[in-house]
Design an enzyme around this catalytic site. Structure first.
Site, PDB file in Angstrom:
ATOM      1  N   GLY A  14       0.756  -1.258  -0.063  1.00  0.00           N
ATOM      2  CA  GLY A  14      -0.050  -0.095  -0.045  1.00  0.00           C
ATOM      3  C   GLY A  14       1.085   1.088  -0.024  1.00  0.00           C
ATOM      4  O   GLY A  14       0.571   2.213   0.765  1.00  0.00           O
ATOM      5  N   ASN A  90       0.658  -2.860   5.228  1.00  0.00           N
ATOM      6  CA  ASN A  90       0.001  -1.553   5.365  1.00  0.00           C
ATOM      7  C   ASN A  90      -1.413  -1.510   4.485  1.00  0.00           C
ATOM      8  O   ASN A  90      -2.308  -0.816   5.186  1.00  0.00           O
ATOM      9  CB  ASN A  90       0.943  -0.509   4.961  1.00  0.00           C
ATOM     10  CG  ASN A  90       0.135   0.781   4.718  1.00  0.00           C
ATOM     11  OD1 ASN A  90      -0.355   1.605   5.686  1.00  0.00           O
ATOM     12  ND2 ASN A  90       0.022   1.287   3.564  1.00  0.00           N
ATOM     13  N   SER A 143      -5.907  -0.693  13.210  1.00  0.00           N
ATOM     14  CA  SER A 143      -6.858   0.449  13.097  1.00  0.00           C
ATOM     15  C   SER A 143      -7.341   0.560  14.504  1.00  0.00           C
ATOM     16  O   SER A 143      -7.404  -0.408  15.258  1.00  0.00           O
ATOM     17  CB  SER A 143      -8.071   0.351  12.251  1.00  0.00           C
ATOM     18  OG  SER A 143      -8.886   1.337  12.457  1.00  0.00           O
ATOM     19  N   TYR A 156     -15.028  -3.939   8.275  1.00  0.00           N
ATOM     20  CA  TYR A 156     -13.617  -3.293   8.543  1.00  0.00           C
ATOM     21  C   TYR A 156     -13.258  -3.431  10.136  1.00  0.00           C
ATOM     22  O   TYR A 156     -12.144  -4.006  10.437  1.00  0.00           O
ATOM     23  CB  TYR A 156     -13.723  -1.955   8.266  1.00  0.00           C
ATOM     24  CG  TYR A 156     -12.345  -1.069   8.407  1.00  0.00           C
ATOM     25  CD1 TYR A 156     -11.226  -1.252   7.509  1.00  0.00           C
ATOM     26  CD2 TYR A 156     -12.248   0.048   9.282  1.00  0.00           C
ATOM     27  CE1 TYR A 156     -10.105  -0.607   7.635  1.00  0.00           C
ATOM     28  CE2 TYR A 156     -10.994   0.545   9.295  1.00  0.00           C
ATOM     29  CZ  TYR A 156      -9.854   0.449   8.483  1.00  0.00           C
ATOM     30  OH  TYR A 156      -8.961   1.127   8.565  1.00  0.00           O
ATOM     31  N   LYS A 160     -10.023  -5.931  11.151  1.00  0.00           N
ATOM     32  CA  LYS A 160      -8.825  -5.257  11.838  1.00  0.00           C
ATOM     33  C   LYS A 160      -8.640  -6.119  13.229  1.00  0.00           C
ATOM     34  O   LYS A 160      -7.617  -6.058  13.488  1.00  0.00           O
ATOM     35  CB  LYS A 160      -8.757  -4.017  11.891  1.00  0.00           C
ATOM     36  CG  LYS A 160      -9.063  -2.893  10.598  1.00  0.00           C
ATOM     37  CD  LYS A 160      -7.423  -3.020  10.108  1.00  0.00           C
ATOM     38  CE  LYS A 160      -7.535  -2.160   8.897  1.00  0.00           C
ATOM     39  NZ  LYS A 160      -5.932  -2.001   8.143  1.00  0.00           N
ATOM     40  N   ILE A 189      -6.024   9.783  10.492  1.00  0.00           N
ATOM     41  CA  ILE A 189      -4.768  10.212   9.925  1.00  0.00           C
ATOM     42  C   ILE A 189      -5.033  10.913   8.525  1.00  0.00           C
ATOM     43  O   ILE A 189      -5.808  10.534   7.634  1.00  0.00           O
ATOM     44  CB  ILE A 189      -3.576   9.155   9.699  1.00  0.00           C
ATOM     45  CG1 ILE A 189      -3.704   8.239  10.830  1.00  0.00           C
ATOM     46  CG2 ILE A 189      -2.247   9.950   9.192  1.00  0.00           C
ATOM     47  CD1 ILE A 189      -3.185   9.066  11.988  1.00  0.00           C
TER      48      ILE A 189
END
Ligand code: NAD
Length: 265
Positions: A14, A90, A143, A156, A160, A189
């Site tokens: 990534g 990543n 995350s 998600y 994670k 971020i």
């Protein structure tokens, strides 16, 4: 602080965008040889050109969901450099969003494939490299959602959280051989990923982009006491430390780089 990365080879997935791109830059600055990978060759090329003309920076496209694609990446690295010492897994996507009753089976499969099966495949493909030579670092970017799930991102959250558990278990297997496994869990971020989220929010609420960020912080991330998005450099610094010789007694840990977003100790 001398990180001792001069003779190391790092693979960053990534790496054409956001946190991965900055991680590649920092590892390169610290003297490592870096292989950047991402979905699109043109994006990688453009990123690599912007970062440096250094011959310690290589790139090769691969989809972390595809075993075939990962094998091609591995072959390229073997031919160009030999083995890798550091893997920063990543690559990831937010995937399907919406309350549970709005999500289909395909939504779940896509998001889990991207954020759980992909990372597992990358780790399995490069594990022999990381075990070789008695020194290795394997880092997964998870995350805040892994430990603080949000109800509009359940696939998600689940993927994670699974990676957190996978990494913790894996950290037990090869530590005595010198392979240390850890995770980094960012929150909000400033990257294209959160840009897209904020763009969507600004359209839905009919407010400016900056107002969307401010209201998101106020309403959805109240524990980020710094009241701003984090910067990619702030995540990459922690990643670089964990990839280094200086983190020689850190194993099976989850480092939060979330400005306090996770509300528990
Ligand atoms: P980003 O969208 O800027 O970059 C992610 C990169 O991953 C993209 O270049 C994309 O092309 C690549 N990618 C996606 N699927 C891929 C695949 N199947 N194979 C290869 N490459 C693929 O996102 P980012 O914000 O830099 O996120 C990086 C990581 O950090 C992700 O795992 C994300 O879940 C995690 N994260 C980010 C935040 C944040 O606030 N930005 C917060 C928590 C976790």
């Amino acid at each position: 602080m001398e990180l001792g990365l001069q003779d190391k080879v790092a693979l960053v997935t990534g790496a054409a965008s956001g946190i991965g791109k900055e991680t590649a830059r920092v590892l390169l600055d610290e003297g490592a040889t870096v292989v950047m990978t991402d979905l699109d060759e043109e994006d990688l090329k453009a990123t690599a050109v912007k970062l440096t003309e250094n011959d310690r920076l290589l790139y090769f496209p691969a989809d972390i969901r595809s075993l075939e694609s990962l094998k091609q990446l591995h072959e390229y690295i073997k031919k160009s450099l030999g083995t890798i010492d550091i893997l920063v897994q990543n690559a990831g996507v937010t995937g399907a969003q919406g309350l549970f009753h709005t999500l289909s089976d395909d939504d779940w499969v896509y998001t889990i494939e991207q954020n759980l099966h992909g990372p597992v495949r990358v780790a399995r493909e490069f594990l022999p490299d990381l075990r070789e030579g008695g020194w290795g670092r394997l880092l997964f970017i998870t995350s805040e959602n892994a430990v603080q799930p949000y109800d509009n991102e359940l696939p998600y959250d689940s993927a994670k959280a699974a990676v957190l558990s996978f990494a913790k278990g894996l950290s037990r297997s090869y530590a005595m051989e010198g392979l240390l496994v850890n995770t980094v869990s960012p929150a909000f971020i400033e990257t294209p990923m959160t840009d897209r989220m904020m763009q969507k929010r600004s359209e839905e609420k009919n407010v400016s982009f900056d107002e969307a960020v401010d209201s998101f912080l106020e309403e959805e991330r109240p524990h980020i006491e710094l009241k701003r998005r984090g910067q990619t450099e702030e995540v990459a610094a922690v990643i670089a430390f964990l990839c280094s010789e200086k983190a020689s007694f850190v194993n099976g840990a989850n480092y939060r780089v979330d400005g306090g977003s996770v509300a528990t100790i």
